[in-house]
Design a protein around this motif. Structure first.
Motif, PDB file in Angstrom:
ATOM      1  N   GLU A  16      -2.056 -15.175  -4.647  1.00  7.83           N
ATOM      2  CA  GLU A  16      -2.870 -14.456  -5.639  1.00  7.83           C
ATOM      3  C   GLU A  16      -3.733 -15.479  -6.354  1.00  7.83           C
ATOM      4  O   GLU A  16      -3.229 -16.526  -6.758  1.00  7.83           O
ATOM      5  CB  GLU A  16      -1.947 -13.765  -6.653  1.00  7.83           C
ATOM      6  CG  GLU A  16      -2.699 -13.115  -7.810  1.00  7.83           C
ATOM      7  CD  GLU A  16      -1.746 -12.554  -8.874  1.00  7.83           C
ATOM      8  OE1 GLU A  16      -0.854 -11.761  -8.530  1.00  7.83           O
ATOM      9  OE2 GLU A  16      -1.905 -12.940 -10.034  1.00  7.83           O
ATOM     10  N   VAL A  50      -8.479  -6.739  -6.544  1.00 13.99           N
ATOM     11  CA  VAL A  50      -7.184  -6.186  -6.944  1.00 13.99           C
ATOM     12  C   VAL A  50      -7.184  -5.778  -8.412  1.00 13.99           C
ATOM     13  O   VAL A  50      -6.661  -4.741  -8.794  1.00 13.99           O
ATOM     14  CB  VAL A  50      -6.053  -7.218  -6.687  1.00 13.99           C
ATOM     15  CG1 VAL A  50      -4.699  -6.667  -7.108  1.00 13.99           C
ATOM     16  CG2 VAL A  50      -6.037  -7.618  -5.224  1.00 13.99           C
ATOM     17  N   ASP A  51      -7.803  -6.608  -9.239  1.00 10.25           N
ATOM     18  CA  ASP A  51      -7.802  -6.345 -10.678  1.00 10.25           C
ATOM     19  C   ASP A  51      -8.916  -7.177 -11.308  1.00 10.25           C
ATOM     20  O   ASP A  51      -9.416  -8.121 -10.680  1.00 10.25           O
ATOM     21  CB  ASP A  51      -6.439  -6.750 -11.277  1.00 10.25           C
ATOM     22  CG  ASP A  51      -6.105  -5.981 -12.548  1.00 10.25           C
ATOM     23  OD1 ASP A  51      -6.960  -5.210 -13.023  1.00 10.25           O
ATOM     24  OD2 ASP A  51      -4.989  -6.162 -13.061  1.00 10.25           O
ATOM     25  N   CYS A  60      -9.273 -10.770  -9.794  1.00  8.07           N
ATOM     26  CA  CYS A  60      -8.044 -11.103  -9.052  1.00  8.07           C
ATOM     27  C   CYS A  60      -8.164 -10.697  -7.580  1.00  8.07           C
ATOM     28  O   CYS A  60      -8.621  -9.589  -7.274  1.00  8.07           O
ATOM     29  CB  CYS A  60      -6.866 -10.366  -9.685  1.00  8.07           C
ATOM     30  SG  CYS A  60      -5.311 -10.584  -8.791  1.00  8.07           S
ATOM     31  N   ALA A 111      -1.961  -4.686  -2.299  1.00  6.52           N
ATOM     32  CA  ALA A 111      -2.965  -5.289  -3.179  1.00  6.52           C
ATOM     33  C   ALA A 111      -4.200  -4.394  -3.303  1.00  6.52           C
ATOM     34  O   ALA A 111      -4.780  -4.252  -4.383  1.00  6.52           O
ATOM     35  CB  ALA A 111      -3.368  -6.658  -2.634  1.00  6.52           C
ATOM     36  N   PHE A 114      -3.230  -1.069  -5.401  1.00  4.43           N
ATOM     37  CA  PHE A 114      -2.947  -1.145  -6.835  1.00  4.43           C
ATOM     38  C   PHE A 114      -4.095  -0.645  -7.736  1.00  4.43           C
ATOM     39  O   PHE A 114      -3.863   0.166  -8.636  1.00  4.43           O
ATOM     40  CB  PHE A 114      -2.511  -2.563  -7.237  1.00  4.43           C
ATOM     41  CG  PHE A 114      -2.421  -2.733  -8.714  1.00  4.43           C
ATOM     42  CD1 PHE A 114      -1.477  -2.023  -9.449  1.00  4.43           C
ATOM     43  CD2 PHE A 114      -3.307  -3.554  -9.397  1.00  4.43           C
ATOM     44  CE1 PHE A 114      -1.411  -2.137 -10.833  1.00  4.43           C
ATOM     45  CE2 PHE A 114      -3.249  -3.679 -10.776  1.00  4.43           C
ATOM     46  CZ  PHE A 114      -2.298  -2.975 -11.495  1.00  4.43           C
ATOM     47  N   LEU A 141       3.445  -6.772  -6.201  1.00  7.74           N
ATOM     48  CA  LEU A 141       2.925  -5.958  -7.312  1.00  7.74           C
ATOM     49  C   LEU A 141       3.811  -4.759  -7.653  1.00  7.74           C
ATOM     50  O   LEU A 141       3.314  -3.726  -8.113  1.00  7.74           O
ATOM     51  CB  LEU A 141       1.494  -5.463  -6.983  1.00  7.74           C
ATOM     52  CG  LEU A 141       0.438  -6.524  -6.685  1.00  7.74           C
ATOM     53  CD1 LEU A 141      -0.883  -5.870  -6.327  1.00  7.74           C
ATOM     54  CD2 LEU A 141       0.241  -7.454  -7.880  1.00  7.74           C
ATOM     55  N   GLN A 144       3.677  -4.029 -11.446  1.00  2.92           N
ATOM     56  CA  GLN A 144       2.348  -3.542 -11.828  1.00  2.92           C
ATOM     57  C   GLN A 144       2.151  -2.091 -11.382  1.00  2.92           C
ATOM     58  O   GLN A 144       1.641  -1.258 -12.118  1.00  2.92           O
ATOM     59  CB  GLN A 144       1.253  -4.426 -11.211  1.00  2.92           C
ATOM     60  CG  GLN A 144       1.170  -5.814 -11.807  1.00  2.92           C
ATOM     61  CD  GLN A 144       2.079  -6.829 -11.121  1.00  2.92           C
ATOM     62  OE1 GLN A 144       3.121  -6.491 -10.558  1.00  2.92           O
ATOM     63  NE2 GLN A 144       1.690  -8.087 -11.176  1.00  2.92           N
ATOM     64  N   CYS A 145       2.574  -1.762 -10.157  1.00  2.00           N
ATOM     65  CA  CYS A 145       2.439  -0.378  -9.658  1.00  2.00           C
ATOM     66  C   CYS A 145       3.345   0.550 -10.462  1.00  2.00           C
ATOM     67  O   CYS A 145       2.959   1.679 -10.789  1.00  2.00           O
ATOM     68  CB  CYS A 145       2.798  -0.300  -8.173  1.00  2.00           C
ATOM     69  SG  CYS A 145       1.540  -1.018  -7.101  1.00  2.00           S
TER      70      CYS A 145
END
Ligand code: FES
Length: 272
Positions: A16, A50-51, A60, A111, A114, A141, A144-145
């Protein structure tokens, strides 16, 4: 610009990174991707966003080392710069109120899933997420999920985390239990094919995210062409998301294997 601010190894061959790029951080939407090059002779690598952190202007990415280019990328760490980054690219996921949504992610495909999980939850949907991988250490993740899901189910091939079994086993159970309005599946091609067949059996529309070879990422080279229904589409501009039931899976899976030997050879030569 493009200076790496965070670097974390997630598993044996998954990494990451966060890097500075204010414009991409402000514009990116769920489902979009970037194309980057590590050096002047480098291959162009497409990776899902991803973010983002809009306040810090950082982005990200999560990637798996599968060939020479991703191996080179894994040598960059905090303070290094990515040579160039193009994006955000692709048609964003249609984020809206669907009702109950089922999101299925496999391996490094989690990834890409998400940001869609996050977007659909923020849009007020009931979100059921299924994550799958061979073993526990390949489930990424998860926390996070979980933060954006009403229910999270983990499936592993060896039962080392969550339940032992396939993501399609969990899908079957959910479809039998309650009405799902729309589903997404992102992961290996074979997984997406079987998720599509499962959703089709229960009459649930399902979107998948295709990741063919890309070069320019702007619809000009034709490298990312995929057969969708009875037309040819370019995954970089028409996708990467398509209705799973429209994808010609056998052709797509075949094309994904096309350069496997060359990739392996290139990585081997680079590592010598
Ligand atoms: Fe060239 Fe899509 S990557 S047309």
């Amino acid at each position: 610009m493009n200076r790496i601010t965070k670097y974390r190894q997630l598993s044996d061959n998954e990494y990451e990174i966060w890097f500075e790029n204010d414009r991409i951080a402000k514009k990116a939407q769920p489902g979009q991707f970037i194309i980057l090059r590590v050096d002047e002779l480098g291959e162009r690598i497409p990776l899902t966003i991803v973010d983002t952190d809009k306040d810090n202007g950082t982005v990200c990415l999560i990637y798996q080392v599968i060939g020479k280019s991703t191996k080179k990328l894994s040598t960059l760490t905090v303070g290094d710069h990515i040579l160039d980054v193009l994006g955000p690219l692709g048609t964003p996921t249609e984020i809206k109120q669907y009702g109950t949504v089922l999101l299925v992610g496999g391996g490094v495909g989690i990834a890409a899933l998400f940001p869609i999980v996050k977007g659909l939850k923020e849009a007020g949907n009931k979100v059921i997420t299924v994550l799958g991988a061979r073993t526990a250490d390949l489930i990424i993740l998860k926390e996070q999920c979980e933060a954006y899901s009403d229910e999270l189910i983990v499936m592993t091939d060896d039962g080392s985390l969550g339940e032992k079994g396939l993501v399609t086993d969990a899908m079957e159970r959910i479809f039998k239990r309650e009405t799902v309005d729309t589903a997404w599946a992102i992961g290996p091609s074979v997984m997406m094919k079987f998720c599509t067949l499962t959703a089709e059996k229960y009459g649930v529309p399902i979107y998948v995210s295709l990741n063919p070879i890309m070069i320019d990422g702007t619809g000009m080279c034709g490298g990312c062409r995929v057969s969708i229904g009875d037309t040819t589409k370019f995954a970089c501009v028409d996708g990467p998301e398509f209705l799973g039931t429209d994808v010609h899976w056998d052709e797509f899976i075949q094309r994904m294997k096309q350069y496997r030997d060359e990739e392996a050879c290139s990585l081997e030569t680079y590592q010598k």
